[in-house]
Motif scaffolding. Sequence first.
Motif, PDB file in Angstrom:
ATOM      1  N   SER A  27     -77.601  -0.065 -61.617  1.00 16.40           N
ATOM      2  CA  SER A  27     -78.368  -1.303 -61.424  1.00 16.40           C
ATOM      3  C   SER A  27     -78.780  -1.920 -62.760  1.00 16.40           C
ATOM      4  CB  SER A  27     -79.601  -1.017 -60.572  1.00 16.40           C
ATOM      5  OG  SER A  27     -80.461  -0.128 -61.244  1.00 16.40           O
ATOM      6  N   LEU A  28     -79.175  -1.059 -63.711  1.00 19.47           N
ATOM      7  CA  LEU A  28     -79.528  -1.581 -65.038  1.00 19.47           C
ATOM      8  C   LEU A  28     -78.311  -2.196 -65.735  1.00 19.47           C
ATOM      9  CD1 LEU A  28     -81.937   1.210 -66.322  1.00 19.47           C
ATOM     10  CD2 LEU A  28     -82.537  -1.115 -65.706  1.00 19.47           C
ATOM     11  N   LEU A  29     -77.137  -1.569 -65.541  1.00 19.26           N
ATOM     12  CA  LEU A  29     -75.922  -2.119 -66.136  1.00 19.26           C
ATOM     13  C   LEU A  29     -75.587  -3.484 -65.514  1.00 19.26           C
ATOM     14  CD1 LEU A  29     -73.682   1.061 -66.367  1.00 19.26           C
ATOM     15  CD2 LEU A  29     -74.834  -0.123 -68.225  1.00 19.26           C
ATOM     16  N   GLU A  30     -75.807  -3.606 -64.200  1.00 14.35           N
ATOM     17  CA  GLU A  30     -75.548  -4.894 -63.561  1.00 14.35           C
ATOM     18  C   GLU A  30     -76.493  -5.968 -64.082  1.00 14.35           C
ATOM     19  OE1 GLU A  30     -75.865  -4.157 -59.449  1.00 14.35           O
ATOM     20  OE2 GLU A  30     -73.899  -3.184 -59.250  1.00 14.35           O
ATOM     21  N   SER A  31     -77.777  -5.599 -64.271  1.00 20.31           N
ATOM     22  CA  SER A  31     -78.718  -6.571 -64.832  1.00 20.31           C
ATOM     23  C   SER A  31     -78.339  -6.944 -66.264  1.00 20.31           C
ATOM     24  CB  SER A  31     -80.132  -5.993 -64.796  1.00 20.31           C
ATOM     25  OG  SER A  31     -80.209  -4.845 -65.613  1.00 20.31           O
ATOM     26  N   LEU A  32     -77.843  -5.950 -67.031  1.00 24.43           N
ATOM     27  CA  LEU A  32     -77.405  -6.230 -68.397  1.00 24.43           C
ATOM     28  C   LEU A  32     -76.219  -7.177 -68.391  1.00 24.43           C
ATOM     29  CD1 LEU A  32     -77.629  -5.642 -71.423  1.00 24.43           C
ATOM     30  CD2 LEU A  32     -76.182  -3.646 -71.062  1.00 24.43           C
ATOM     31  N   LYS A  33     -75.298  -6.954 -67.441  1.00 21.17           N
ATOM     32  CA  LYS A  33     -74.138  -7.830 -67.342  1.00 21.17           C
ATOM     33  C   LYS A  33     -74.560  -9.253 -66.990  1.00 21.17           C
ATOM     34  CE  LYS A  33     -69.687  -8.236 -64.983  1.00 21.17           C
ATOM     35  NZ  LYS A  33     -68.792  -7.626 -63.969  1.00 21.17           N
ATOM     36  N   LEU A  52     -70.630  14.764 -62.311  1.00 19.58           N
ATOM     37  CA  LEU A  52     -70.762  13.326 -62.109  1.00 19.58           C
ATOM     38  C   LEU A  52     -71.281  12.632 -63.360  1.00 19.58           C
ATOM     39  CD1 LEU A  52     -70.473  11.101 -59.987  1.00 19.58           C
ATOM     40  CD2 LEU A  52     -72.835  11.506 -59.347  1.00 19.58           C
ATOM     41  N   LEU A  53     -72.216  13.271 -64.058  1.00 19.45           N
ATOM     42  CA  LEU A  53     -72.735  12.695 -65.298  1.00 19.45           C
ATOM     43  C   LEU A  53     -71.652  12.619 -66.371  1.00 19.45           C
ATOM     44  CD1 LEU A  53     -75.128  11.675 -66.963  1.00 19.45           C
ATOM     45  CD2 LEU A  53     -75.670  14.041 -67.510  1.00 19.45           C
ATOM     46  N   LYS A  54     -70.834  13.659 -66.445  1.00 19.50           N
ATOM     47  CA  LYS A  54     -69.736  13.645 -67.415  1.00 19.50           C
ATOM     48  C   LYS A  54     -68.754  12.533 -67.100  1.00 19.50           C
ATOM     49  CE  LYS A  54     -66.193  16.640 -69.426  1.00 19.50           C
ATOM     50  NZ  LYS A  54     -65.571  17.988 -69.384  1.00 19.50           N
ATOM     51  N   LEU A  55     -68.432  12.374 -65.819  1.00 18.51           N
ATOM     52  CA  LEU A  55     -67.551  11.291 -65.414  1.00 18.51           C
ATOM     53  C   LEU A  55     -68.161   9.934 -65.723  1.00 18.51           C
ATOM     54  CD1 LEU A  55     -65.006  10.307 -63.909  1.00 18.51           C
ATOM     55  CD2 LEU A  55     -66.294  10.508 -61.785  1.00 18.51           C
ATOM     56  N   PHE A  56     -69.466   9.809 -65.490  1.00 21.03           N
ATOM     57  CA  PHE A  56     -70.143   8.540 -65.772  1.00 21.03           C
ATOM     58  C   PHE A  56     -70.124   8.220 -67.262  1.00 21.03           C
ATOM     59  CE2 PHE A  56     -74.096   6.231 -66.743  1.00 21.03           C
ATOM     60  CZ  PHE A  56     -73.834   5.070 -66.035  1.00 21.03           C
ATOM     61  N   GLN A  57     -70.320   9.219 -68.095  1.00 22.83           N
ATOM     62  CA  GLN A  57     -70.266   9.001 -69.543  1.00 22.83           C
ATOM     63  C   GLN A  57     -68.875   8.543 -69.973  1.00 22.83           C
ATOM     64  OE1 GLN A  57     -71.580  12.697 -71.192  1.00 22.83           O
ATOM     65  NE2 GLN A  57     -73.758  12.297 -70.815  1.00 22.83           N
ATOM     66  N   GLU A  58     -67.849   9.144 -69.401  1.00 26.00           N
ATOM     67  CA  GLU A  58     -66.492   8.717 -69.725  1.00 26.00           C
ATOM     68  C   GLU A  58     -66.244   7.279 -69.291  1.00 26.00           C
ATOM     69  OE1 GLU A  58     -63.980  11.523 -67.814  1.00 26.00           O
ATOM     70  OE2 GLU A  58     -64.432  13.177 -69.213  1.00 26.00           O
ATOM     71  N   GLU A  59     -66.741   6.932 -68.095  1.00 21.89           N
ATOM     72  CA  GLU A  59     -66.563   5.562 -67.614  1.00 21.89           C
ATOM     73  C   GLU A  59     -67.361   4.572 -68.464  1.00 21.89           C
ATOM     74  OE1 GLU A  59     -64.497   4.525 -65.395  1.00 21.89           O
ATOM     75  OE2 GLU A  59     -63.775   6.521 -64.861  1.00 21.89           O
ATOM     76  N   CYS A  60     -68.532   4.989 -68.932  1.00 25.06           N
ATOM     77  CA  CYS A  60     -69.320   4.123 -69.815  1.00 25.06           C
ATOM     78  C   CYS A  60     -68.580   3.860 -71.121  1.00 25.06           C
ATOM     79  CB  CYS A  60     -70.683   4.763 -70.086  1.00 25.06           C
ATOM     80  SG  CYS A  60     -71.817   4.707 -68.685  1.00 25.06           S
ATOM     81  N   ALA A  61     -67.968   4.905 -71.662  1.00 26.04           N
ATOM     82  CA  ALA A  61     -67.200   4.732 -72.901  1.00 26.04           C
ATOM     83  C   ALA A  61     -66.028   3.775 -72.687  1.00 26.04           C
ATOM     84  CB  ALA A  61     -66.709   6.088 -73.395  1.00 26.04           C
ATOM     85  N   ARG A  62     -65.345   3.929 -71.551  1.00 27.17           N
ATOM     86  CA  ARG A  62     -64.237   3.021 -71.257  1.00 27.17           C
ATOM     87  C   ARG A  62     -64.737   1.593 -71.056  1.00 27.17           C
ATOM     88  NH1 ARG A  62     -60.682   5.430 -66.502  1.00 27.17           N
ATOM     89  NH2 ARG A  62     -59.538   3.501 -67.008  1.00 27.17           N
ATOM     90  N   ASN A  63     -65.887   1.466 -70.415  1.00 27.39           N
ATOM     91  CA  ASN A  63     -66.461   0.139 -70.204  1.00 27.39           C
ATOM     92  C   ASN A  63     -66.817  -0.518 -71.533  1.00 27.39           C
ATOM     93  OD1 ASN A  63     -67.492  -2.093 -68.903  1.00 27.39           O
ATOM     94  ND2 ASN A  63     -69.492  -1.162 -68.551  1.00 27.39           N
ATOM     95  N   GLU A  64     -67.353   0.260 -72.464  1.00 23.64           N
ATOM     96  CA  GLU A  64     -67.676  -0.286 -73.793  1.00 23.64           C
ATOM     97  C   GLU A  64     -66.415  -0.762 -74.507  1.00 23.64           C
ATOM     98  OE1 GLU A  64     -70.379  -0.958 -75.313  1.00 23.64           O
ATOM     99  OE2 GLU A  64     -71.809  -0.178 -73.846  1.00 23.64           O
ATOM    100  N   LYS A  65     -65.335   0.015 -74.377  1.00 26.15           N
ATOM    101  CA  LYS A  65     -64.078  -0.408 -75.017  1.00 26.15           C
ATOM    102  C   LYS A  65     -63.572  -1.704 -74.402  1.00 26.15           C
ATOM    103  CE  LYS A  65     -62.570   4.251 -76.286  1.00 26.15           C
ATOM    104  NZ  LYS A  65     -61.529   5.299 -76.104  1.00 26.15           N
ATOM    105  N   LEU A  66     -63.642  -1.790 -73.066  1.00 20.91           N
ATOM    106  CA  LEU A  66     -63.173  -3.006 -72.403  1.00 20.91           C
ATOM    107  C   LEU A  66     -64.028  -4.220 -72.781  1.00 20.91           C
ATOM    108  CD1 LEU A  66     -62.411  -1.562 -68.848  1.00 20.91           C
ATOM    109  CD2 LEU A  66     -60.756  -2.267 -70.574  1.00 20.91           C
TER     110      LEU A  66
END
Length: 269
Positions: free
Chosen positions: A34-40, A238-252
């Motif tokens: 939700s915080l990421l959506e608000s940031l977006k 799940l946290l590890k997966l989320f961190q990986e997805e966050c890193a990919r999101n930052e690259k994108l």
Amino acid sequence: MAENTQADASDEVRLLRERIGKEYPDSMGWRVVSLLESLKALDNQESEINSRQSSDCSRLQQEVDALDEMLQSGRNYEDSFEFHPSFHDFSERLELLKKELAIKLRSIVSLKRQLDEVPSQAELIQYELRFSELNTQIQKKLVQTRKHYDTYNALLEIRELMLKETSLLNSISLQFQNAITSADGRIKLINSLEGILNGTQQKLEKVQLALKSEHKSHDNTKESYTAAISQQRQCSSLLKLFQEECARNEKLRAQIREHGPSPHQDKRK
């Protein structure tokens, strides 16, 4: 290419949300999402305001340049712009536009401050780790405190039982002296001992019931602990997966910033 990259990012976020909802619906990751959506949303709002600012600045600059050209060209005439009928109108218009620009600049600065106040993804992950460590410390302290209270209560109960035992032995000793001298004393002593025996048996039954209850509570706690361990493992994965997805999101997002907004987005703005 920017549109495809942004679409891939949206698909990645959607897949991540579906995976969170399936594997662990009660995860704290929902708050992070939700915080990421608000940031977006704030980023999109900032882009729109920057686009409006650039268009307004260019328009105002064109008007200022036109006024400067009029002032420069007016010096070649015999009549100055002070006597020109539209000079004051242009001056007032310029002042109004400057005030409008200042108001918009203040709103942009306010939005930038709001964006700065929103924590980044890395900060959110650090906050979550710190809260997890703090929760672990609190749980350990709580276990130790409960252990100390249980020890104190057990020692207090042992003390009361020892006092009762001492009082009982003193009473038996006094009655035994009287029982030796008379038959009635012996009967009273026997009745007293039977009453003591019945009370002791009742106390023993209560203690056994309490022991069974404690064993049952222990089994339930053990099952809860096993379930919590399994849940913690799922949360860690799940946290590890989320961190990986966050890193990919930052690259994108970095790629999107490098390539700039798409032509369709420019037309919309």
